[in-house]
Design an enzyme around this catalytic site. Structure first.
Site, PDB file in Angstrom:
ATOM      1  N   HIS B  53       5.228 -25.178  26.385  1.00 37.79           N
ATOM      2  CA  HIS B  53       4.816 -24.460  27.094  1.00 37.79           C
ATOM      3  C   HIS B  53       3.289 -24.835  27.428  1.00 37.79           C
ATOM      4  O   HIS B  53       2.617 -25.179  26.735  1.00 37.79           O
ATOM      5  CB  HIS B  53       4.315 -23.044  26.731  1.00 37.79           C
ATOM      6  CG  HIS B  53       5.696 -21.905  26.170  1.00 37.79           C
ATOM      7  ND1 HIS B  53       6.158 -21.247  27.091  1.00 37.79           N
ATOM      8  CD2 HIS B  53       6.139 -21.817  25.129  1.00 37.79           C
ATOM      9  CE1 HIS B  53       6.924 -20.668  26.539  1.00 37.79           C
ATOM     10  NE2 HIS B  53       7.066 -21.077  25.190  1.00 37.79           N
ATOM     11  N   PHE B 125      -2.049 -20.468  24.003  1.00 38.90           N
ATOM     12  CA  PHE B 125      -1.958 -18.925  24.106  1.00 38.90           C
ATOM     13  C   PHE B 125      -0.573 -18.616  24.568  1.00 38.90           C
ATOM     14  O   PHE B 125      -0.009 -19.043  25.589  1.00 38.90           O
ATOM     15  CB  PHE B 125      -3.102 -18.281  25.000  1.00 38.90           C
ATOM     16  CG  PHE B 125      -3.081 -16.812  25.043  1.00 38.90           C
ATOM     17  CD1 PHE B 125      -3.073 -16.115  23.995  1.00 38.90           C
ATOM     18  CD2 PHE B 125      -2.694 -16.226  26.071  1.00 38.90           C
ATOM     19  CE1 PHE B 125      -3.183 -14.721  24.046  1.00 38.90           C
ATOM     20  CE2 PHE B 125      -2.557 -14.675  26.233  1.00 38.90           C
ATOM     21  CZ  PHE B 125      -2.805 -13.778  25.317  1.00 38.90           C
TER      22      PHE B 125
END
Lengths: 205, 205
Positions: B53, B125
């Protein structure tokens, strides 16, 4: 900084310990180490510290070979990648119980289980061996092998902290010995002066 | 195998999902995914999946730049390194609520907190954004920033699993659509035959 790395192989840990040093006594250093290790070093730092421990049957140069003798096992189980004379002395003390109870059969079994453990969890089996016999270590690795990876990861971090605690204490003792043999003791408030010297000694390493 | 990687960027996860496929329905695949993710993928595999990600403000090629527009943010927040047409379509659905509630100010704030988060924890995150507004995401990142690294590591893994669940469901839906437009439906026990076709389709990807 190097001696903090010898206590725990995470660069972030060593840097942060050096940043908050000097410490007036071992307990103060241990308290700081716990805070840094559990609250400030990230999971990559934990893995970095674990990787500083060679697996059972591996030499510090990371060459994999199966241990065939108790002597070889005793060398490979507890020695560290960046071994120094001081650490080697510490390791001898930490492994004394395991050494006294090791046989070729238990060594081979431990080697097998460490290999299984590493395959499942991705890092070496870590245990504070001080005072533990080889059969006790074997029981522990078989039990811990059943854990989920995240549970085992945290357990390994707690074992690393126990090792770090022992080594910080030894670091202070070693520096105290060094100071006492190279410096003339002063009269007066000896304990306070002694701690102050130690703190400077540790922080400058 | 590639579509399992699109659901979760851990090679071990994708390999093990491919090894236990085919699945007769999405729930069976999700149950297998949960077991593999939480019990079999090690912590290195978790970090590998997180690393798939990109951080807020980063393009898939890992070039760091601050987002300056809502459009840029919408692209960078939810897109994935190995983006495909299917995943892009899934992401559009997952980010719809966040997009509708994003402003330049909240985007900048989110960018700042993601940078702080990454510095503390060593990974991006991660949050399953589906149905969450940008202010909600901001509240969550500020709250989670206070966690100990090991706590946050496990929370991030749970968020990864939520994303994986959504994507497995979408994978089945996409394949069902594909199957229904390219194959002639059979009569008889339709649901059973349909599931059987789906399972083959998924396992061969």
């Amino acid at each position: 900084m190097e001696e903090w790395l010898a206590c725990c192989g995470s660069a972030k840990f060593a840097q942060q310990m050096a940043a908050v040093a000097p410490f007036s006594n071992p307990q103060e250093a241990i308290d700081a180490a716990k805070d840094i290790w559990f609250n400030k070093v990230d999971v990559n730092g934990w893995l970095e510290a674990f990787a500083a421990h060679p697996a059972i049957g591996e030499s510090p140069s990371n060459t994999v070979k199966s241990p065939t003798t108790t002597a070889e096992f005793s060398f490979s189980l507890f020695c560290y990648t960046q071994i120094t004379a001081v650490i080697a002395k510490w390791s001898n003390g930490e492994q004394s119980t395991a050494l006294a109870t090791a046989t070729d059969a238990t060594i081979q079994e431990l080697y097998y289980w460490n290999s299984q453990y590493r395959q499942k969890f991705g890092f070496v089996f870590l245990i504070c061996a001080s005072g533990r016999s080889t059969p006790e270590i074997l029981t522990e690795i078989k039990k811990r092998y059943l854990n989920r990876p995240i549970i085992e990861f945290e357990l390994a971090a707690k074992e690393q902290m126990k090792i770090t605690e022992l080594r910080i204490s030894k670091l202070f003792t070693a520096n105290a010995t060094s100071a006492s043999t190279t410096r003339t003791p002063r009269c007066g408030d000896n304990s306070q002066r002694f701690c102050a010297r130690l703190a400077i000694s540790v922080s400058n390493l």
